[in-house]
Write an enzyme that holds these catalytic residues in place. Sequence first.
Site, PDB file in Angstrom:
ATOM      1  N   GLY A  15       0.842  -1.176   0.000  1.00 53.14           N
ATOM      2  CA  GLY A  15       0.000   0.000   0.000  1.00 53.14           C
ATOM      3  C   GLY A  15       0.887   1.239   0.000  1.00 53.14           C
ATOM      4  O   GLY A  15       2.111   1.148  -0.205  1.00 53.14           O
ATOM      5  N   ALA A  45      -5.297   1.992  -2.505  1.00 56.35           N
ATOM      6  CA  ALA A  45      -5.797   2.150  -3.870  1.00 56.35           C
ATOM      7  C   ALA A  45      -7.304   2.361  -3.907  1.00 56.35           C
ATOM      8  O   ALA A  45      -7.843   2.834  -4.913  1.00 56.35           O
ATOM      9  CB  ALA A  45      -5.421   0.930  -4.715  1.00 56.35           C
ATOM     10  N   GLN A  48     -10.944   7.092  -1.424  1.00 48.87           N
ATOM     11  CA  GLN A  48     -11.659   8.007  -2.304  1.00 48.87           C
ATOM     12  C   GLN A  48     -11.445   9.471  -1.940  1.00 48.87           C
ATOM     13  O   GLN A  48     -11.159  10.303  -2.794  1.00 48.87           O
ATOM     14  CB  GLN A  48     -13.163   7.693  -2.272  1.00 48.87           C
ATOM     15  CG  GLN A  48     -13.535   6.370  -2.898  1.00 48.87           C
ATOM     16  CD  GLN A  48     -15.039   6.140  -2.892  1.00 48.87           C
ATOM     17  OE1 GLN A  48     -15.808   6.909  -2.335  1.00 48.87           O
ATOM     18  NE2 GLN A  48     -15.467   5.056  -3.517  1.00 48.87           N
ATOM     19  N   GLY A  49     -11.587   9.804  -0.671  1.00 50.03           N
ATOM     20  CA  GLY A  49     -11.637  11.206  -0.278  1.00 50.03           C
ATOM     21  C   GLY A  49     -10.397  11.999  -0.619  1.00 50.03           C
ATOM     22  O   GLY A  49     -10.483  13.092  -1.167  1.00 50.03           O
ATOM     23  N   GLY A  50      -9.209  11.497  -0.292  1.00 50.06           N
ATOM     24  CA  GLY A  50      -7.981  12.206  -0.603  1.00 50.06           C
ATOM     25  C   GLY A  50      -7.055  12.290   0.586  1.00 50.06           C
ATOM     26  O   GLY A  50      -7.058  11.422   1.453  1.00 50.06           O
ATOM     27  N   GLU A 115     -14.121  18.217   4.673  1.00 53.35           N
ATOM     28  CA  GLU A 115     -14.684  16.958   5.144  1.00 53.35           C
ATOM     29  C   GLU A 115     -14.986  17.080   6.632  1.00 53.35           C
ATOM     30  O   GLU A 115     -14.556  18.025   7.296  1.00 53.35           O
ATOM     31  CB  GLU A 115     -13.732  15.785   4.854  1.00 53.35           C
ATOM     32  CG  GLU A 115     -13.621  15.476   3.370  1.00 53.35           C
ATOM     33  CD  GLU A 115     -12.916  14.159   3.082  1.00 53.35           C
ATOM     34  OE1 GLU A 115     -12.561  13.437   4.038  1.00 53.35           O
ATOM     35  OE2 GLU A 115     -12.718  13.837   1.900  1.00 53.35           O
ATOM     36  N   HIS A 231     -17.104   3.316   8.569  1.00 50.60           N
ATOM     37  CA  HIS A 231     -17.490   4.384   7.661  1.00 50.60           C
ATOM     38  C   HIS A 231     -19.010   4.431   7.599  1.00 50.60           C
ATOM     39  O   HIS A 231     -19.657   3.402   7.420  1.00 50.60           O
ATOM     40  CB  HIS A 231     -16.908   4.175   6.269  1.00 50.60           C
ATOM     41  CG  HIS A 231     -16.893   5.428   5.449  1.00 50.60           C
ATOM     42  ND1 HIS A 231     -18.045   5.990   4.940  1.00 50.60           N
ATOM     43  CD2 HIS A 231     -15.880   6.237   5.078  1.00 50.60           C
ATOM     44  CE1 HIS A 231     -17.728   7.101   4.286  1.00 50.60           C
ATOM     45  NE2 HIS A 231     -16.415   7.267   4.350  1.00 50.60           N
ATOM     46  N   ARG A 277     -17.278  10.954  12.140  1.00 50.90           N
ATOM     47  CA  ARG A 277     -17.707   9.703  11.520  1.00 50.90           C
ATOM     48  C   ARG A 277     -18.403   8.754  12.488  1.00 50.90           C
ATOM     49  O   ARG A 277     -19.361   8.086  12.117  1.00 50.90           O
ATOM     50  CB  ARG A 277     -16.500   8.984  10.900  1.00 50.90           C
ATOM     51  CG  ARG A 277     -16.086   9.559   9.575  1.00 50.90           C
ATOM     52  CD  ARG A 277     -14.948   8.759   8.982  1.00 50.90           C
ATOM     53  NE  ARG A 277     -14.648   9.246   7.633  1.00 50.90           N
ATOM     54  CZ  ARG A 277     -13.654   8.792   6.897  1.00 50.90           C
ATOM     55  NH1 ARG A 277     -12.868   7.841   7.369  1.00 50.90           N
ATOM     56  NH2 ARG A 277     -13.441   9.264   5.694  1.00 50.90           N
ATOM     57  N   HIS A 336     -14.108   0.135   8.305  1.00 45.62           N
ATOM     58  CA  HIS A 336     -13.372   0.939   7.329  1.00 45.62           C
ATOM     59  C   HIS A 336     -11.901   1.139   7.686  1.00 45.62           C
ATOM     60  O   HIS A 336     -11.057   1.160   6.808  1.00 45.62           O
ATOM     61  CB  HIS A 336     -14.054   2.300   7.201  1.00 45.62           C
ATOM     62  CG  HIS A 336     -13.466   3.189   6.163  1.00 45.62           C
ATOM     63  ND1 HIS A 336     -13.439   2.857   4.825  1.00 45.62           N
ATOM     64  CD2 HIS A 336     -12.876   4.420   6.259  1.00 45.62           C
ATOM     65  CE1 HIS A 336     -12.874   3.833   4.136  1.00 45.62           C
ATOM     66  NE2 HIS A 336     -12.513   4.784   4.978  1.00 45.62           N
ATOM     67  N   ARG A 371     -10.266   8.376  13.903  1.00 44.43           N
ATOM     68  CA  ARG A 371      -9.408   9.012  12.905  1.00 44.43           C
ATOM     69  C   ARG A 371     -10.113  10.168  12.214  1.00 44.43           C
ATOM     70  O   ARG A 371     -11.257  10.036  11.780  1.00 44.43           O
ATOM     71  CB  ARG A 371      -8.970   7.971  11.860  1.00 44.43           C
ATOM     72  CG  ARG A 371      -8.168   8.582  10.704  1.00 44.43           C
ATOM     73  CD  ARG A 371      -7.722   7.520   9.735  1.00 44.43           C
ATOM     74  NE  ARG A 371      -8.818   6.861   9.051  1.00 44.43           N
ATOM     75  CZ  ARG A 371      -9.408   7.321   7.951  1.00 44.43           C
ATOM     76  NH1 ARG A 371      -9.041   8.478   7.419  1.00 44.43           N
ATOM     77  NH2 ARG A 371     -10.381   6.636   7.368  1.00 44.43           N
ATOM     78  N   SER A 376      -5.557   9.194   6.822  1.00 41.24           N
ATOM     79  CA  SER A 376      -4.937   7.871   6.704  1.00 41.24           C
ATOM     80  C   SER A 376      -3.878   7.823   5.615  1.00 41.24           C
ATOM     81  O   SER A 376      -2.766   7.324   5.834  1.00 41.24           O
ATOM     82  CB  SER A 376      -6.005   6.803   6.467  1.00 41.24           C
ATOM     83  OG  SER A 376      -6.818   7.129   5.366  1.00 41.24           O
ATOM     84  N   LEU A 377      -4.198   8.305   4.406  1.00 39.92           N
ATOM     85  CA  LEU A 377      -3.183   8.334   3.361  1.00 39.92           C
ATOM     86  C   LEU A 377      -2.017   9.236   3.765  1.00 39.92           C
ATOM     87  O   LEU A 377      -0.850   8.939   3.465  1.00 39.92           O
ATOM     88  CB  LEU A 377      -3.785   8.824   2.040  1.00 39.92           C
ATOM     89  CG  LEU A 377      -4.705   7.859   1.286  1.00 39.92           C
ATOM     90  CD1 LEU A 377      -5.254   8.534   0.034  1.00 39.92           C
ATOM     91  CD2 LEU A 377      -3.977   6.570   0.902  1.00 39.92           C
TER      92      LEU A 377
END
Length: 505
Positions: A15, A45, A48-50, A115, A231, A277, A336, A371, A376-377
């Site tokens: 990842g 991969a 979605q959010g960024g 967000e 999520h 969330r 999630h 979180r 996360s990314l």
Amino acid sequence: MKRIRHDGVVVVGAGLAGLTAALAAAPARVLLLTGAPLNQGCSSAWAQGGMAAALAADDTPELHAADTVAAGAGLVAPDMARLLAEEGPAAVRALAELGAPFDRTAGGDFAQSLEAAHSKARVVRVKGDQAGRAIMEAVSVAVLAARHIEVRTGCRLRGLLQDSDGRVRGVVAEQDGALTEITARATILATGGIGGLYAVTTTPAELTGDGLGLAALAGAVIADPEFVQFHPTAIDIGRDPAPLATEALRGEGAVLVNTDGERFMARYHPDAELAPRDVVARAIHAEREAGRGAFLDAREAVGSHFPDEFPAVFAACLSGGVDPRKQPIPVAPACHYHMGGIVTDAQGRTSLEGLYAAGECASTGVHGANRLASNSLLEAAVFGARAGAAARDAKDPGTRPLAPVVPPVLPTSGLQILRKAMSRDAGVVRDAEGLTRLLGVIDALEAGHGQAPALVAARLTAACALARTESRGGHFRSDATEQAAPRRTFVTLAEVSPALKYAAE
């Protein structure tokens, strides 16, 4: 068993954290092991959010860190949140330099979205919901072009090699049914989360906590395993894993309604659709349990622009017979992200010498009990690079590994039993009765199949959820009466062994 001596760093997982670590380990030789081809089988991969980062003129790392701490419900390590926020902008720019095609404004700046629980619009995206895949494609190209990295696909982590002092000296990997011992001066686990342990999940099915479980079996300290993020808006069309309706849709103005068309979120939180969330997930869970259903209505907010602005969500909806331009999207909470993991310091070092961890399988303390969206990314990129740099400089102690103990793999039939039990008893809403029942299921599976890493990861999650007799962040106990003083969980597997697991009852 075949043996390979690798004079360098072994990275397990491909990842964003694993690939970033591999790149940062240069010029040390890196052997990158992954079960699936690059860009497959990893949550990165699918993101979605960024990525969240303080890139705008009216934003600062201090504000980003403060939002991260606030979202974490008292359990975020402030110094780690500050580090993440301070190094975030450079991490985004580095990915852009590798070719990640982030959306831009007419003036060439990064386009950023709002967000939930962010005080500023700071999430950089790619074509609405394509960030994860686009970032991973750019980083994968860089990895394949890097002379110091050798990628081996089709490899499954089966064990950790340790010397007589407990230092990790490499891994046992399985490829084409054969086991191989691979010694190395440093080992980085970037094996992802535990979503595959749940029946309803948004993550790849391969992610069953193997890295977490194997590290725990080796004696590593584990932090906060009870904190699982659900999520709120998985698309409820009967697919496994469930496709995701990105939180960015609510940032764009999509609303949550029940079967009667009533917007219900204001009854649960003053921030309505942009509440944290965990709050939104519980609200949707409550509406569904009450028989009122839950739907994400983006007809006015996005409407005819869906195919261009959110192509992944649009395609997923159509595959389930839902046209989001004309219909509300049926949604349900789904596993999630795992906030817990293998304890690491800021350089990715675990409690075991020679072992590093990064990404979702690690616990840096930056996420706390809940979180913050799109961190996360960012964490994978920032702390993956730090782990790679630290492992690069590790010295080979020259010790010989002991004969490896390779734990069993939980068969598919047992995994399906576990997944149903985890979603039922360690899901959005928990109580002592359900968690005790879940531990009984884990006991029975372990008696029949052995101490598989997936069962170890599940046991840590369930036992620590039972021990935390309060509701905090992503961990909600319906039988909790009071919230205790903030405290993180730090445990070893020995402390949640079968003989001790009911101590919290």
